[in-house]
Design an enzyme around this catalytic site. Structure first.
Site, PDB file in Angstrom:
ATOM      1  N   HIS A  90       0.835  -1.201   0.000  1.00 54.22           N
ATOM      2  CA  HIS A  90       0.000   0.000   0.000  1.00 54.22           C
ATOM      3  C   HIS A  90       0.871   1.254   0.000  1.00 54.22           C
ATOM      4  O   HIS A  90       2.042   1.220   0.394  1.00 54.22           O
ATOM      5  CB  HIS A  90      -0.899   0.017   1.234  1.00 54.22           C
ATOM      6  CG  HIS A  90      -1.991  -1.007   1.196  1.00 54.22           C
ATOM      7  ND1 HIS A  90      -3.066  -0.949   2.040  1.00 54.22           N
ATOM      8  CD2 HIS A  90      -2.172  -2.104   0.425  1.00 54.22           C
ATOM      9  CE1 HIS A  90      -3.875  -1.964   1.796  1.00 54.22           C
ATOM     10  NE2 HIS A  90      -3.346  -2.696   0.822  1.00 54.22           N
ATOM     11  N   GLU A 125       0.871   3.838   1.928  1.00 59.94           N
ATOM     12  CA  GLU A 125       1.389   4.210   3.250  1.00 59.94           C
ATOM     13  C   GLU A 125       2.635   3.401   3.600  1.00 59.94           C
ATOM     14  O   GLU A 125       3.612   3.957   4.134  1.00 59.94           O
ATOM     15  CB  GLU A 125       0.335   3.962   4.341  1.00 59.94           C
ATOM     16  CG  GLU A 125      -0.933   4.747   4.156  1.00 59.94           C
ATOM     17  CD  GLU A 125      -2.029   3.980   3.439  1.00 59.94           C
ATOM     18  OE1 GLU A 125      -3.196   4.143   3.800  1.00 59.94           O
ATOM     19  OE2 GLU A 125      -1.714   3.212   2.489  1.00 59.94           O
ATOM     20  N   CYS A 167      -6.248   1.764   5.879  1.00 59.23           N
ATOM     21  CA  CYS A 167      -6.891   0.513   6.272  1.00 59.23           C
ATOM     22  C   CYS A 167      -6.313   0.095   7.630  1.00 59.23           C
ATOM     23  O   CYS A 167      -5.384   0.707   8.154  1.00 59.23           O
ATOM     24  CB  CYS A 167      -6.639  -0.559   5.217  1.00 59.23           C
ATOM     25  SG  CYS A 167      -4.917  -1.108   5.129  1.00 59.23           S
ATOM     26  N   CYS A 199      -2.468  -0.608   7.524  1.00 61.40           N
ATOM     27  CA  CYS A 199      -1.611   0.581   7.475  1.00 61.40           C
ATOM     28  C   CYS A 199      -1.699   1.393   8.772  1.00 61.40           C
ATOM     29  O   CYS A 199      -0.693   1.933   9.233  1.00 61.40           O
ATOM     30  CB  CYS A 199      -1.975   1.432   6.264  1.00 61.40           C
ATOM     31  SG  CYS A 199      -1.565   0.596   4.710  1.00 61.40           S
TER      32      CYS A 199
END
Length: 158
Positions: A64, A66, A94, A97
């Site tokens: 992801h 992040e 999410c 993260c």
């Protein structure tokens, strides 16, 4: 939010400025046919980490935006904690993260669009570090529309 500087010129808030940088990362993801989410890490007014979704390219569901930005930031500073840093991300993180931000000890998280389905705030707000400050809704329309348009175009292809 717009500010007026001493010369009478309109300027934008630091949060808007840095969220625009995260949006730029999201557009890199979009160009690579990834879900268009971007992130940056800022420390003392300087961008020290950038990232965008790479889950398709790397065939890695944990890649992801992040995670990319946080890893880049710790590599930049040569340490594993980011208490004096702000993570800017175009979509509410999410759970994965947000949990990672706990371990990185991120000082502040600023996100654009809320994620009603998978955002950490809907599932468990206590997943971030207790000292982490959280601000949501910065450039929310711009950030959210990018993702909505991406999924709309995907549905039209099928």
């Amino acid at each position: 939010m717009r500010y007026i500087n001493f010369e009478g010129e309109a300027t934008i808030s630091p949060d808007d400025f840095f969220m625009n940088e995260a949006l730029r990362e999201a557009k890199f993801a979009l160009a690579a046919d990834e879900i268009p989410i971007g992130a940056i890490v800022v420390c003392k007014g300087q961008i020290i980490g950038r990232g965008h979704n790479l889950t398709q390219r790397l065939n890695d569901v944990s890649a992801h935006a992040e995670m990319q930005a946080l890893t880049a930031a710790t590599n930049y500073i040569g340490g594993k904690y980011l208490p004096d840093c702000t993570l800017y991300v175009t979509m509410e993180p999410c759970v994965m993260c947000a949990g990672a931000s706990y371990w990185f000890q991120v000082g502040r998280i600023v996100f654009g669009a809320y994620d009603a389905k998978l955002g950490f705030g809907r599932l468990n707000q206590k997943i971030t570090h207790p000292k982490t400050l959280i601000t949501g809704g910065i450039l929310e329309n711009e950030c959210g529309q990018l993702v909505k348009d991406f999924f709309k175009s995907r549905r039209q292809k099928t």
